[in-house]
Write an enzyme that holds these catalytic residues in place. Sequence first.
Site, mmCIF file in Angstrom:
data_model
loop_
_atom_site.group_PDB
_atom_site.id
_atom_site.type_symbol
_atom_site.label_atom_id
_atom_site.label_comp_id
_atom_site.label_asym_id
_atom_site.label_seq_id
_atom_site.Cartn_x
_atom_site.Cartn_y
_atom_site.Cartn_z
ATOM 1 N N SER A 62 4.276 15.673 46.541
ATOM 2 C CA SER A 62 3.760 17.091 45.421
ATOM 3 C C SER A 62 2.836 17.514 45.145
ATOM 4 C CB SER A 62 4.832 15.222 44.680
ATOM 5 O OG SER A 62 5.863 15.005 44.743
ATOM 6 N N GLY A 85 9.030 14.799 47.645
ATOM 7 C CA GLY A 85 9.698 14.877 47.021
ATOM 8 C C GLY A 85 9.964 14.382 45.070
ATOM 9 N N HIS A 101 7.013 12.747 60.072
ATOM 10 C CA HIS A 101 7.172 12.131 59.405
ATOM 11 C C HIS A 101 7.904 11.179 58.672
ATOM 12 C CE1 HIS A 101 8.465 14.299 55.803
ATOM 13 N NE2 HIS A 101 7.841 15.321 55.441
ATOM 14 N N LYS A 159 11.074 21.582 56.116
ATOM 15 C CA LYS A 159 11.474 20.944 56.174
ATOM 16 C C LYS A 159 13.376 21.845 57.053
ATOM 17 C CE LYS A 159 9.837 17.908 52.993
ATOM 18 N NZ LYS A 159 9.247 16.623 53.051
ATOM 19 N N GLU A 162 0.832 10.700 54.018
ATOM 20 C CA GLU A 162 2.054 11.203 53.111
ATOM 21 C C GLU A 162 2.505 9.705 52.260
ATOM 22 O OE1 GLU A 162 3.411 15.461 53.449
ATOM 23 O OE2 GLU A 162 4.465 14.092 54.570
ATOM 24 N N GLU A 220 10.630 10.988 57.124
ATOM 25 C CA GLU A 220 11.770 11.589 56.416
ATOM 26 C C GLU A 220 12.164 11.027 58.368
ATOM 27 O OE1 GLU A 220 12.086 15.542 54.808
ATOM 28 O OE2 GLU A 220 11.033 14.354 52.677
ATOM 29 N N ASN A 245 5.264 22.613 54.851
ATOM 30 C CA ASN A 245 6.857 21.739 56.063
ATOM 31 C C ASN A 245 7.846 22.450 54.999
ATOM 32 O OD1 ASN A 245 9.085 20.540 57.094
ATOM 33 N ND2 ASN A 245 7.927 18.550 56.358
HETATM 34 P P1 13P Z 1 6.826 17.702 48.533
HETATM 35 O O1 13P Z 1 5.776 18.220 48.621
HETATM 36 O O2 13P Z 1 8.477 17.536 48.847
HETATM 37 O O3 13P Z 1 7.165 16.327 48.194
HETATM 38 O O4 13P Z 1 6.988 16.960 50.554
HETATM 39 C C1 13P Z 1 5.742 16.660 51.097
HETATM 40 C C2 13P Z 1 6.377 16.376 52.091
HETATM 41 O O5 13P Z 1 7.163 15.600 52.689
HETATM 42 C C3 13P Z 1 5.522 17.197 53.399
HETATM 43 O O6 13P Z 1 5.607 17.101 54.828
#
Ligand code: 13P
Length: 261
Positions: free
Chosen positions: A217, A177, A99, A15, A171, A101, A13
């Site tokens: 992560s 992150g 997601h 982003k 997740e 976010e 992803n």
């Molecule tokens: P990270 O791997 O940067 O923690 O992000 C995970 C994520 O949100 C994947 O959709």
Amino acid sequence: MASNKRVPMIAGNWKMHLNSKEAADLAAAIRKGLDPDLKHEVLLAPTFTNLHAVKAVLAGSKIFLSSQDVAWEEKGAFTGAVSPSQLIDAGCTHAIIGHSERRKIFLETDEVVNKKVKAAIKANLVPVLCIGETLEERESQRTYRVLETQLNGAFAGITAAEASKVVIAYEPVWAIGTGKTATPDQAQDAHVYVRRQMERIYGKPYAEAVRLLYGGSVKADNVDELMAQPDIDGALVGGESLKSDKFLRVIHFQAVLKGRV
Ligand code: 13P
């Protein structure tokens, strides 16, 4: 559990990162480094504006293209939104939906997520449905309740046949992150719970077949132990998927315990 029948999936992803050239270059490096005999699925999810550039690079490869979101309507006055058929036209086979976010920053509710999952299925896009608890919810022992609510909401009014297209990504928000990965035991525990919920909703054959990805992560140096867990069928990777060498190592995970690779 017949875990080794589930085809692993590793998804990147990206982003809101990269311009179209950077995205195309990264996709090209990943394509180039891929083991030609790889049996599992690899998915790249660039931003909307980079889909065309990445599609061109992936043409003729086994790597799937995904969006990071999808609208629930097919067309009309929905400024800023992109419909399922437009995504298919742009080369997508999958769409990340719900997601954390999107839920947190863009205030998407379970109802909205449900509409998007339905729209994606109808258009033949594979939904990669994201669920997960916040730190506060985990610390107040509400993880299971949150996951149950999110799953009930996302799958409301969806038949077992329709649901069979969905891939679920667990997740935990506190692991995204932050560099704080869930331990393999924590992730496995949540995945077992999610699988049980799916059994409650759709029955055992469905629950045994549905693929559950872990996200939060995931790195080159922790993917092997995560993928060695019997109920972790893949990974949804953020930051580490932006570096071709690291992401290639994640893709080529070594989970011998699971007898998968
Ligand atoms: P990270 O791997 O940067 O923690 O992000 C995970 C994520 O949100 C994947 O959709």
